[in-house]
Design an enzyme around this catalytic site. Structure first.
Site, PDB file in Angstrom:
ATOM      1  N   LYS A 122       0.859  -1.187   0.000  1.00  0.00           N
ATOM      2  CA  LYS A 122       0.000   0.000   0.000  1.00  0.00           C
ATOM      3  C   LYS A 122       0.891   1.230   0.000  1.00  0.00           C
ATOM      4  O   LYS A 122       1.770   1.379   0.851  1.00  0.00           O
ATOM      5  CB  LYS A 122      -0.921   0.047   1.210  1.00  0.00           C
ATOM      6  CG  LYS A 122      -1.843   1.289   1.173  1.00  0.00           C
ATOM      7  CD  LYS A 122      -2.842   1.308   2.303  1.00  0.00           C
ATOM      8  CE  LYS A 122      -2.219   1.767   3.600  1.00  0.00           C
ATOM      9  NZ  LYS A 122      -3.251   1.999   4.644  1.00  0.00           N
TER      10      LYS A 122
ATOM     11  N   HIS B  45     -12.076  11.817  10.665  1.00  0.00           N
ATOM     12  CA  HIS B  45     -12.705  11.017   9.612  1.00  0.00           C
ATOM     13  C   HIS B  45     -12.884   9.559  10.015  1.00  0.00           C
ATOM     14  O   HIS B  45     -13.934   8.957   9.775  1.00  0.00           O
ATOM     15  CB  HIS B  45     -11.863  11.116   8.336  1.00  0.00           C
ATOM     16  CG  HIS B  45     -12.320  10.223   7.226  1.00  0.00           C
ATOM     17  ND1 HIS B  45     -13.495  10.442   6.531  1.00  0.00           N
ATOM     18  CD2 HIS B  45     -11.766   9.092   6.697  1.00  0.00           C
ATOM     19  CE1 HIS B  45     -13.647   9.496   5.624  1.00  0.00           C
ATOM     20  NE2 HIS B  45     -12.628   8.662   5.697  1.00  0.00           N
TER      21      HIS B  45
ATOM     22  N   ARG C 204     -10.304  -1.358   7.397  1.00  0.00           N
ATOM     23  CA  ARG C 204      -9.397  -2.327   8.015  1.00  0.00           C
ATOM     24  C   ARG C 204      -8.919  -1.839   9.378  1.00  0.00           C
ATOM     25  O   ARG C 204      -8.700  -2.616  10.301  1.00  0.00           O
ATOM     26  CB  ARG C 204      -8.252  -2.697   7.092  1.00  0.00           C
ATOM     27  CG  ARG C 204      -7.254  -1.614   6.700  1.00  0.00           C
ATOM     28  CD  ARG C 204      -6.177  -1.389   7.754  1.00  0.00           C
ATOM     29  NE  ARG C 204      -4.911  -0.994   7.194  1.00  0.00           N
ATOM     30  CZ  ARG C 204      -4.051  -0.208   7.834  1.00  0.00           C
ATOM     31  NH1 ARG C 204      -4.350   0.306   9.017  1.00  0.00           N
ATOM     32  NH2 ARG C 204      -2.883   0.058   7.276  1.00  0.00           N
TER      33      ARG C 204
ATOM     34  N   GLY D 253      -2.770  -0.600  17.936  1.00  0.00           N
ATOM     35  CA  GLY D 253      -3.031  -0.853  16.519  1.00  0.00           C
ATOM     36  C   GLY D 253      -2.190   0.049  15.634  1.00  0.00           C
ATOM     37  O   GLY D 253      -2.524   1.216  15.417  1.00  0.00           O
TER      38      GLY D 253
ATOM     39  N   MET E  82      -5.463   3.436  18.256  1.00  0.00           N
ATOM     40  CA  MET E  82      -5.390   3.218  16.813  1.00  0.00           C
ATOM     41  C   MET E  82      -4.698   4.329  16.034  1.00  0.00           C
ATOM     42  O   MET E  82      -4.547   4.219  14.814  1.00  0.00           O
ATOM     43  CB  MET E  82      -6.810   3.025  16.258  1.00  0.00           C
ATOM     44  CG  MET E  82      -7.624   1.966  16.974  1.00  0.00           C
ATOM     45  SD  MET E  82      -6.841   0.338  17.028  1.00  0.00           S
ATOM     46  CE  MET E  82      -6.781  -0.068  15.297  1.00  0.00           C
ATOM     47  N   GLY E  83      -4.276   5.393  16.691  1.00  0.00           N
ATOM     48  CA  GLY E  83      -3.766   6.542  15.955  1.00  0.00           C
ATOM     49  C   GLY E  83      -2.270   6.623  15.766  1.00  0.00           C
ATOM     50  O   GLY E  83      -1.796   7.322  14.874  1.00  0.00           O
TER      51      GLY E  83
END
Length: 319
Positions: free
Chosen positions: A66, A136, A109, A290, A217-218
């Site tokens: 990616k 977002h 995801r 994450g 998650m950031g």
């Protein structure tokens, strides 16, 4: 080579599809059947970031990368700040097989990984969801979390409070009361999702009570930080990939402070595959770091390609 453009993704891949794809990928990683390659990330100036996440999933027959990053001026251009594209290759020959729009897939995801951690690690009786961040991706996180636990209410905090009403609208769609709160009130939450791009800790150890599960998650770049290192020292730690957790994830700061060791962190895939235990008690704090791994992107992109081929929607070009 097949091309699946961004505009088709919403009709091809659901949140449930993303959850299943990421779950299988994490389990394959734990069994040694899939390997992430080192992340490449560069600062372009003015807050712009660009990089590559890649890997090889032998079990799924997936090889790819990616390419993309964060471009903070995009909102003014009518585009999302996060821009990415996934490229897939035949693992035997290296021949390119697909190019897939990666913006929505990235949000799906990321939310799937968070939801997986909540599903496997949060207390079954969790009732209050805390959201730290209202950008977002926060809406995707909220919806995904609500699929795996029967929350009764949502509390939220954001550095820019004017963004919280939009998150409240998502909660209302789910039938959940929403309240904007000070960070100190996150102690009321049974599950806390952090999804910010902060360079300094917002959530402190004092803001988290016993028995809480956190999905952080950031933080996916060296220097980013969402939570206080002392909080990681209180928790049992889980991650998508240990190597990324200690180098570019939330654990980088606790490791540097000598508060935790690399050996203290368990891959979530090991829990999914039945190779390691999850939550051990009601009062235990669990934290999922994450960082976002390339194999997640390949898994959801592969799902998009398969669905596009089934429906005759994938364009084909010679390369």
């Amino acid at each position: 080579m097949l091309i699946v453009p961004e505009k088709l993704i919403a009709d091809l891949v659901s949140a449930e599809d993303a959850f299943a794809a990421v779950e299988a990928t994490f389990a394959a990683m734990a069994r040694g059947e899939a390997t992430n390659f080192p992340v490449v990330r560069e600062a372009l100036g003015e807050g712009r970031q660009y990089g590559f996440k890649s890997g090889l999933d032998r079990a799924g027959g997936m090889l790819g990368v990616k390419a993309g990053g964060y471009f903070p001026g995009n909102m003014a251009r009518g585009m999302t700040n996060h821009q990415s594209t996934v490229y897939l290759f035949d693992p035997e020959s290296g021949r390119p097989t697909a190019m897939v729009g990666g913006n929505l897939l990235t949000a799906l995801r990321t939310a799937a990984a968070s939801a997986l951690s909540i599903d496997r690690l949060a207390r079954p009786d969790a009732k209050v969801l805390g959201m730290v961040g209202a950008g977002h991706q926060a809406a995707f996180q909220l919806r995904a979390a609500a699929r795996v636990r029967r929350f009764e209410r949502v509390i939220g905090w954001n550095y820019h409070p004017d963004m919280l009403p939009k998150l409240g609208e998502v909660a209302a769609e789910l039938g959940l009361p929403f309240e904007a709160v000070a960070l100190e009130r996150m102690v009321e939450a049974d599950v806390i999702v952090t999804i910010t791009s902060s360079p300094a800790a917002s959530l402190l150890s004092a803001h988290v009570g016993p028995g809480t599960h956190l999905a952080c998650m950031g933080t996916d770049t060296k220097g980013k930080q969402e939570v206080e290192p002392a909080l990681l020292a209180r928790a049992r730690l889980f991650t998508d990939e240990v190597a990324q957790s200690v180098s570019i994830g939330e654990a980088q700061h606790a490791i540097a402070a000598g508060l935790v060791r690399e050996a203290d962190i368990t891959p979530i895939g090991a829990v999914i595959a039945g190779l390691a235990p999850g939550r051990l008690g009601q009062e235990e704090i669990t934290l999922f770091d994450g960082t976002g791994v390339g194999l997640q992107d390949l898994a959801v992109a592969g799902a998009a390609v398969r669905r596009a081929v089934e429906r005759g929607l994938a364009a084909s070009v010679e390369v």
